[in-house]
Scaffold this active site. Structure first.
Site, PDB file in Angstrom:
ATOM      1  N   MET A 183       0.988  -1.070  -0.028  1.00  0.00           N
ATOM      2  CA  MET A 183       0.340   0.372  -0.349  1.00  0.00           C
ATOM      3  C   MET A 183       1.004   1.109  -0.079  1.00  0.00           C
ATOM      4  SD  MET A 183      -2.556  -1.368   2.808  1.00  0.00           S
ATOM      5  CE  MET A 183      -1.523  -1.906   3.737  1.00  0.00           C
ATOM      6  N   ILE A 225       1.930  -5.229   8.371  1.00  0.00           N
ATOM      7  CA  ILE A 225       3.627  -4.882   8.619  1.00  0.00           C
ATOM      8  C   ILE A 225       3.356  -3.645   8.474  1.00  0.00           C
ATOM      9  CG2 ILE A 225       5.250  -5.371   6.789  1.00  0.00           C
ATOM     10  CD1 ILE A 225       4.632  -8.001   6.376  1.00  0.00           C
ATOM     11  N   GLY A 243       1.410   3.794   4.303  1.00  0.00           N
ATOM     12  CA  GLY A 243       2.333   3.147   3.712  1.00  0.00           C
ATOM     13  C   GLY A 243       2.499   2.559   4.657  1.00  0.00           C
ATOM     14  N   SER A 244       1.995   1.283   3.960  1.00  0.00           N
ATOM     15  CA  SER A 244       2.615  -0.004   4.634  1.00  0.00           C
ATOM     16  C   SER A 244       2.220  -1.754   3.553  1.00  0.00           C
ATOM     17  CB  SER A 244       1.650  -0.603   6.062  1.00  0.00           C
ATOM     18  OG  SER A 244      -0.012   0.329   5.983  1.00  0.00           O
ATOM     19  N   ARG A 245       2.204  -2.744   4.552  1.00  0.00           N
ATOM     20  CA  ARG A 245       1.564  -4.302   3.097  1.00  0.00           C
ATOM     21  C   ARG A 245       0.922  -5.355   3.980  1.00  0.00           C
ATOM     22  NH1 ARG A 245       7.422  -6.619   1.116  1.00  0.00           N
ATOM     23  NH2 ARG A 245       6.847  -8.937   1.063  1.00  0.00           N
TER      24      ARG A 245
END
Length: 214
Positions: free
Chosen positions: A94, A152, A182-184
């Site tokens: 993301m 994450i 912002g991440s995953r």
């Protein structure tokens, strides 16, 4: 659209940030006029970051849905580090312009939740799965299938929020968490699952089918 989505169009997690950015922009506009333009740009960015729209839920019974908006960065066989078994790993990255509300990819019961502190590397990197701050949800479907999905943190992200608890029954598309800036999300599935996405694909939380169970 899913008319029964029980959340506001702007995520509650963002209300304080939205209020502060708008108040600052309004005050600076009153005092300095056009010098406030950069602050209005920031306010617009904050509003778009915390949007949380309802989504249509696919009815395919064996579908594994995307838990997040973003781009596919991993589709491969890998070790599920939480269950210690080989699995099909699919990762969604993301960026700051994606919706950051996280939604359950399956109908299932939460067996275990594991939080690990860590670094804040670029979430698009493979090593982010092992080194970054992360929160794993281990779920079991009604037929016994085990699925793991992991929030994450990324380079900018500094807060992982997970509202699910052990024993909770999650429904596909149900909102269970949020990650700021912002991440995953990694999803670990049985090796027999068939991926329906490839690296580089853009996906939408709930609406995109990541894979189908055998």
């Amino acid at each position: 659209m899913n008319k029964h989505y029980p959340h506001p169009i702007l995520a509650r997690e963002g209300w304080p940030f939205i209020a502060i950015s708008l108040i600052v922009a309004i005050v600076v506009t009153a005092l300095f006029g056009a010098w406030s333009i950069p602050l209005w740009i920031i306010a617009v960015f904050v509003v778009q970051f915390f949007r949380d729209p309802p989504r249509e839920i696919p009815q395919a019974p064996k579908a594994i849905l995307s838990p997040a908006d973003g781009r596919i960065v991993v589709v491969e066989k890998a070790m599920d580090p939480y269950r210690k078994v080989e699995a099909l790993k699919i990762s969604v990255f993301m960026n700051v312009f994606n919706v950051h509300s996280n939604r359950s990819p399956v109908d299932g019961t939460i067996e275990h939740i594991e939080y690990n502190a860590g670094s804040f590397l670029n979430a698009a990197l493979d090593k982010a799965s092992k080194e970054n701050e992360r929160n794993a949800v281990l779920a079991r479907l009604a037929d016994g299938t085990q699925v793991t999905f992991v929030q994450i943190a990324g380079l900018v992200a500094r807060r992982i929020l997970c509202y699910a608890k052990v024993g909770d029954q999650l429904a596909r598309g149900q909102r269970y968490g949020f990650i700021r800036f912002g991440s995953r999300v990694d999803v670990y599935l049985p090796l027999t699952a068939k991926a329906r996405v490839t690296i580089g694909d853009k996906v939408s939380a709930t609406e995109t089918i990541l894979a189908e169970l055998a």
